[in-house]
Write a protein that holds these residues in place. Structure first.
Motif, PDB file in Angstrom:
ATOM      1  N   UNK A 174      27.416  85.047   7.885  1.00  0.00           N
ATOM      2  CA  UNK A 174      27.269  85.130   9.340  1.00  0.00           C
ATOM      3  C   UNK A 174      27.292  83.561   9.919  1.00  0.00           C
ATOM      4  N   UNK A 175      26.785  82.554   9.129  1.00  0.00           N
ATOM      5  CA  UNK A 175      26.928  81.292   9.895  1.00  0.00           C
ATOM      6  C   UNK A 175      28.077  80.858  10.445  1.00  0.00           C
ATOM      7  N   UNK A 176      29.224  81.118   9.364  1.00  0.00           N
ATOM      8  CA  UNK A 176      30.593  80.560   9.652  1.00  0.00           C
ATOM      9  C   UNK A 176      30.960  81.547  11.080  1.00  0.00           C
ATOM     10  N   UNK A 177      30.900  82.800  11.109  1.00  0.00           N
ATOM     11  CA  UNK A 177      31.255  83.452  12.288  1.00  0.00           C
ATOM     12  C   UNK A 177      30.374  82.848  13.677  1.00  0.00           C
ATOM     13  N   UNK A 178      29.079  82.642  13.430  1.00  0.00           N
ATOM     14  CA  UNK A 178      28.494  82.342  14.728  1.00  0.00           C
ATOM     15  C   UNK A 178      28.759  80.797  15.064  1.00  0.00           C
ATOM     16  N   UNK A 195      29.399  74.351   8.653  1.00  0.00           N
ATOM     17  CA  UNK A 195      29.122  73.303   7.350  1.00  0.00           C
ATOM     18  C   UNK A 195      28.059  74.032   6.307  1.00  0.00           C
ATOM     19  N   UNK A 196      27.536  75.027   6.842  1.00  0.00           N
ATOM     20  CA  UNK A 196      26.514  75.648   5.940  1.00  0.00           C
ATOM     21  C   UNK A 196      25.565  74.621   5.493  1.00  0.00           C
ATOM     22  N   UNK A 197      24.912  73.966   6.272  1.00  0.00           N
ATOM     23  CA  UNK A 197      23.669  72.831   5.953  1.00  0.00           C
ATOM     24  C   UNK A 197      22.586  73.553   5.503  1.00  0.00           C
ATOM     25  N   UNK A 198      22.057  72.918   4.471  1.00  0.00           N
ATOM     26  CA  UNK A 198      21.124  73.784   3.505  1.00  0.00           C
ATOM     27  C   UNK A 198      19.805  74.384   4.495  1.00  0.00           C
ATOM     28  N   UNK A 199      19.407  73.781   5.448  1.00  0.00           N
ATOM     29  CA  UNK A 199      18.071  74.228   6.157  1.00  0.00           C
ATOM     30  C   UNK A 199      18.703  75.339   7.164  1.00  0.00           C
ATOM     31  N   UNK A 200      19.889  75.169   7.621  1.00  0.00           N
ATOM     32  CA  UNK A 200      20.540  76.259   8.460  1.00  0.00           C
ATOM     33  C   UNK A 200      20.941  77.500   7.558  1.00  0.00           C
ATOM     34  N   UNK A 201      21.150  77.477   6.239  1.00  0.00           N
ATOM     35  CA  UNK A 201      21.435  78.592   5.291  1.00  0.00           C
ATOM     36  C   UNK A 201      20.183  79.451   5.143  1.00  0.00           C
ATOM     37  N   UNK A 202      18.952  78.391   4.678  1.00  0.00           N
ATOM     38  CA  UNK A 202      17.617  78.970   4.638  1.00  0.00           C
ATOM     39  C   UNK A 202      17.154  79.615   5.665  1.00  0.00           C
ATOM     40  N   UNK A 203      17.381  78.990   7.008  1.00  0.00           N
ATOM     41  CA  UNK A 203      16.826  79.795   8.109  1.00  0.00           C
ATOM     42  C   UNK A 203      17.327  81.069   8.497  1.00  0.00           C
TER      43      UNK A 203
END
Length: 127
Positions: A47-51, A29-37
């Motif tokens: 890369x988040x979508x793949x993982x 979902x590309x949560x904001x904190x996750x994208x920042x991290x």
């Protein structure tokens, strides 16, 4: 398999699955904190979508019955992902508290894999 081992397996596996599933959903979902991290660690946001997809599929593989070879791949993928996360945090000199999540998940991966029932183990035909 003893009752104690079965309890250890299911507790570790359920905590591992919860951690991977919640992380995978947040990444998908590309949560904001996750994208920042992830960008802080030097990885692109895509890369988040793949993982995220692979984590969710890995949880499904570990929880459903049968398919022991797929389970082995899922455990290996989880281990590679979490050891990579741990190394990434160390490489960018993050605070040691940032390592707690990956280390905990690595421990859960190892415990779940070690205590898995025999019907969830891959047996090579070359043995």
């Amino acid at each position: 398999m003893t009752k104690r081992n079965k309890i250890i397996y299911w507790v570790a596996t359920l905590w591992l699955s919860l951690g991977m599933l919640s992380g995978g959903i947040a990444q998908l979902l590309h949560v904001e904190d996750t994208v920042k991290g992830v960008t802080h660690l030097g990885y692109p946001a895509y890369f988040l979508t793949i993982i995220g997809v692979w984590k969710i599929l890995g949880v499904i593989a570990i929880l459903i019955p049968r398919f022991p070879l797929v389970k082995e791949w899922a455990y290996a993928g989880f281990f590679f992902c979490m050891s990579g996360a741990l190394y990434s945090h160390i490489a960018v000199a993050d605070a040691p508290t940032e390592n707690i999540g990956p280390v905990l998940l690595i421990v859960l991966i190892i415990v779940s894999w070690y205590f898995r029932p025999s019907d969830r183990k891959f047996v090579s035909s070359n043995q």
